[in-house]
Write an enzyme that holds these catalytic residues in place. Structure first.
Site, PDB file in Angstrom:
ATOM      1  N   ALA A 231      48.757  49.334 -16.093  1.00  0.00           N
ATOM      2  CA  ALA A 231      47.943  48.748 -14.911  1.00  0.00           C
ATOM      3  C   ALA A 231      47.101  47.281 -15.209  1.00  0.00           C
ATOM      4  O   ALA A 231      46.476  47.175 -16.178  1.00  0.00           O
ATOM      5  CB  ALA A 231      47.110  49.760 -14.167  1.00  0.00           C
ATOM      6  N   SER A 234      41.256  43.019 -11.548  1.00  0.00           N
ATOM      7  CA  SER A 234      40.691  41.948 -11.581  1.00  0.00           C
ATOM      8  C   SER A 234      39.580  41.473 -12.976  1.00  0.00           C
ATOM      9  O   SER A 234      39.614  40.267 -13.450  1.00  0.00           O
ATOM     10  CB  SER A 234      39.599  41.790 -10.438  1.00  0.00           C
ATOM     11  N   LEU A 235      39.211  42.519 -13.523  1.00  0.00           N
ATOM     12  CA  LEU A 235      38.691  42.316 -14.751  1.00  0.00           C
ATOM     13  C   LEU A 235      39.221  42.712 -15.889  1.00  0.00           C
ATOM     14  O   LEU A 235      38.582  42.521 -17.093  1.00  0.00           O
ATOM     15  CB  LEU A 235      37.156  43.130 -14.332  1.00  0.00           C
ATOM     16  N   GLY A 236      40.110  43.645 -16.025  1.00  0.00           N
ATOM     17  CA  GLY A 236      40.762  43.714 -17.029  1.00  0.00           C
ATOM     18  C   GLY A 236      42.414  44.560 -16.905  1.00  0.00           C
ATOM     19  O   GLY A 236      42.682  44.646 -15.825  1.00  0.00           O
ATOM     20  N   GLN A 237      42.868  45.152 -17.857  1.00  0.00           N
ATOM     21  CA  GLN A 237      44.178  45.737 -17.764  1.00  0.00           C
ATOM     22  C   GLN A 237      44.139  46.881 -18.684  1.00  0.00           C
ATOM     23  O   GLN A 237      43.379  47.237 -19.759  1.00  0.00           O
ATOM     24  CB  GLN A 237      45.408  44.871 -18.024  1.00  0.00           C
ATOM     25  N   VAL A 238      45.301  47.807 -18.615  1.00  0.00           N
ATOM     26  CA  VAL A 238      45.200  48.923 -19.371  1.00  0.00           C
ATOM     27  C   VAL A 238      46.529  49.290 -20.075  1.00  0.00           C
ATOM     28  O   VAL A 238      47.496  48.889 -19.553  1.00  0.00           O
ATOM     29  CB  VAL A 238      45.034  50.415 -18.520  1.00  0.00           C
ATOM     30  N   ASP A 388      36.580  53.790  -6.403  1.00  0.00           N
ATOM     31  CA  ASP A 388      38.060  53.486  -6.253  1.00  0.00           C
ATOM     32  C   ASP A 388      39.103  54.282  -6.484  1.00  0.00           C
ATOM     33  O   ASP A 388      39.854  54.289  -7.287  1.00  0.00           O
ATOM     34  CB  ASP A 388      38.163  52.152  -7.242  1.00  0.00           C
TER      35      ASP A 388
END
Length: 683
Positions: A231, A234-238, A388
């Site tokens: 995923a 806006s601030l990061g990814q996984v 969220d």
């Protein structure tokens, strides 16, 4: 816990409304991150940890003269808006990661750096140029009379523009997607795409950040890691990875590179622009634009620090530790830091896949009951709410539990806010729309001293239309749609924390509709609220029960029967959940306790109030004898409803144990009333 005087409060000479909860002194964290995650009170201590840690990292130490100058600037430029936020929340926060002055110092330096002004100017030109072109296109559409027909295109164009302008604007777009008081509905729907579809950054950059945070090569910690992001936000990814030592699957969340200076710079520009828009904002929303930016900035800087997200997760673990129907992932604290967080991988079923849920042998209706109850517990019980809960963040476990992931964005409600929300529910049930409007003021939707009389008929129309066909047909989306229209007619501002709550409830209701199109939210929610009113250990909530049971001075026998029936229904539905059918001894005991509607504390409170509160005693006696007859049959009907749930010997023992205290309080109450009567007679 020590009371404190908030510095921001001292800076203002204007009288402030009395807070229902005292300001709290925040003490520093333990040096060890892991030791800072022990047991503690869930809400105010959470604020203490969060904001003390934030204060320690917000900016470098200043000289005494610089501190004095900064304090003066802060009082003049940002204190008023932050004070208002504290008043609305019912707590004060003397140490923050965000403040306008902290942002200014971070961006400009102390003393100001010449290069900082150039950077701000170039970024300002970029923003003004791009947004100016967009707004000129809107003006042209309006001029030629095609503004409505091109709305889908312009909304999509705005979403793409925000992506191009960077993470601060993506986050702003995500926030605006929940703000009907600022953005019209068709644009909100397009901006919602930003919540799930954000371009990722390169893997090699992400892996370099992970290695920097771990302090060792990535291969030494993980035996494998996914080549594609699971995923991107806006601030990061996984990413998904496997621990080399244990073979456990984990999720790794990595922050976007170089994002912090960009966000600080954009926040400075946002607030500078907001200072020129205060007049318009006051007219349209009843608050200045700086307050809206401060809400946004405070939330954004909290979300930027992954150590705070780790603490959010730990708080959720603590809150649901005795609930066998909810799964919260564990955090690997030794592998986590401010830019990387490693947590347990959740291997569940996507919550919007009803076929997969059925194939796993799960009862869809039971799963829905678990989900709604978990959401309401967060809102009304814990005051810490997942902000969220989109379908990528909620899963159905194969044992029937509901699992949550991604806790960077949470809504925090004080005890005061929770009680006002419950008051609003009580006022809605009793159709007291004047007090409901006053509740909106107390929650921060309306500015203090706002005349609520024009809003009362609108609230009455919304509520009556929403439940006109019966509570079974009530749904949040229809109510929210009508409320969105209301915010354009009156100076209503939706506070950031409640915009998250509203979005969360709407999202979860949408998930429920996906699983069962004929789903009735209140059919599940109302039984939970009924059980809470009847059994909650908080005496303040049980006092609301008295308000519900009396309307216009008359006791509502039928309403009490309905509450008991609904509460029993909630207990029965929760017992159907496969997650509660476990061989584990401790969980089995929890399950057994849940199978009975425990009214012991409610009965004790009722007996106590009957003995010491002459007003309640008079009302109950009048209820028993109203209409010139004894309401014996009603009492018998209610007893039959609770007979199977009530452990009479246990209740009797509890009352007997409290008898000395009850007798003492009764005698004190009686003596006070006698002395009061004599005093009035003598005068």
């Amino acid at each position: 816990m020590e009371a404190c005087t908030c510095p921001s409060t001292l800076a203002s000479s204007a009288p402030l409304p009395q807070l229902k909860e005292p300001c709290r002194l925040r003490r520093p964290l333990s040096p060890s991150f892991s030791s800072g995650l022990g047991r503690r009170p869930r809400l105010l201590n959470r604020h203490r940890r969060l904001h003390v840690a934030a204060a320690a990292t917000a900016s470098p130490p200043l000289s005494r003269d610089s501190q004095a100058a900064a304090a003066g600037a802060d009082r003049e430029g940002g204190t008023a808006a932050l004070e208002q936020l504290d008043i609305e929340r019912g707590v004060c926060v003397p140490f923050r990661k965000y403040s306008p002055e902290a942002v200014r110092r971070r961006v400009l330096g102390e003393p100001p750096r010449p290069g900082a002004f150039f950077s701000l100017a170039s970024r300002g030109v970029e923003i003004v140029w791009n947004l100016g072109l967009y707004w000129s296109s809107l003006a042209y559409d309006c001029l030629v009379g095609r503004d409505e027909e091109v709305v889908p295109f312009r909304a999509s164009q705005l979403r793409e523009l925000l992506c191009d302008l960077g993470p601060s604007f993506i986050k702003a777009g995500q926030v605006l997607a929940n703000r009907p008081d600022i953005v019209r509905e068709d644009y909100m729907n397009e901006l919602c795409i930003l919540q799930d579809d954000v371009p990722p950054f390169p893997n090699q950059v992400a892996f370099a950040i992970i290695e920097e945070e771990l302090g060792q090569p990535i291969e030494k910690v993980f035996s494998k890691i996914s080549s594609q992001t699971i995923a991107a936000a806006s601030l990061g990814q996984v990413y998904r990875a496997t621990l080399r030592d244990t073979g456990e699957d984990v999720a790794i969340k990595v922050q976007r590179p170089g994002i912090e200076p960009i966000i600080y710079r954009d926040l400075f520009l946002f607030r500078t622009l907001a200072s020129f828009l205060n007049g318009i904002s006051l007219q349209k929303l009843g608050c200045n634009a700086e307050l809206i930016v401060d809400e946004f900035g405070e939330k954004l800087l909290e979300e930027l620090d992954y150590t705070l997200e780790a603490r959010n997760i730990q708080d959720f673990v603590d809150n649901f530790k005795n609930d066998p129907s909810v799964k919260i992932p564990q955090v690997y604290r030794e592998l986590s830091g401010s830019r990387v967080i490693v947590m347990e991988w959740i291997d569940g079923i996507r919550c919007t896949d009803p076929q997969a849920i059925k194939e796993a042998g799960l009862d869809v209706e039971a799963f829905l009951t678990v989900g709604v109850s978990a959401a309401l517990r967060q809102l009304l019980e814990f005051g810490l709410f997942h902000g969220d809960p989109h379908p990528g963040n909620i899963f159905a476990m194969r044992d029937g539990r509901i699992a949550y992931v991604d806790f960077g964005n949470v809504a925090v409600l004080s005890q005061q806010n929770k009680q006002i929300l419950i008051d609003a529910v009580v006022h809605a049930v009793n159709e007291d729309y004047v007090e409901m409007a006053n509740d909106f003021t107390r929650l921060g939707f309306l500015a203090p001293e706002t005349d609520v009389s024009p809003i009362v008929p609108a609230l009455e129309a919304i509520w009556q239309n929403s439940v006109g066909k019966g509570l079974a047909d009530f749904n949040f989306r229809s109510v929210t749609g009508k409320f969105n229209q209301l915010v354009y007619q009156y100076p209503i501002r939706i506070p950031e924390r409640f915009s998250l709550v509203i979005r969360s409830l709407l999202t979860q209701e949408g998930i429920c509709f996906t699983l069962r199109p004929d789903f009735k939210f209140l059919e599940v929610a109302y039984p939970y609220v009924a059980k809470r009113l009847l059994t909650d250990p908080n005496p303040a909530l049980r006092e609301r029960l008295i308000q519900v049971l009396f309307k216009d001075g008359l006791f509502q026998w039928k309403r009490l029967e309905n509450l008991i029936v609904l509460a029993k229904e909630n207990v029965a539905k929760m017992n159907l959940n496969p997650a509660l059918k476990t061989k584990d001894l401790e969980k089995s005991r929890s399950s057994q306790a849940e199978r009975r509607l425990d009214l012991t504390e409610t009965i004790k409170d009722g007996a106590k109030m009957f003995l010491i509160d002459s007003g309640i005693r008079r009302q109950l006696l009048m209820a028993f004898t109203e209409d010139s007859r004894l309401h014996v049959q009603e009492l018998v009907d209610i007893y039959r409803l609770v007979e199977g749930e009530l452990d009479v010997p246990s209740v009797a023992i509890e009352l007997f144990r409290d008898l000395p205290n009850l007798t003492r309080e009764f005698m004190l109450s009686w003596s006070d009333s006698v002395l009061s009567d004599r005093s009035r007679t003598s005068t």
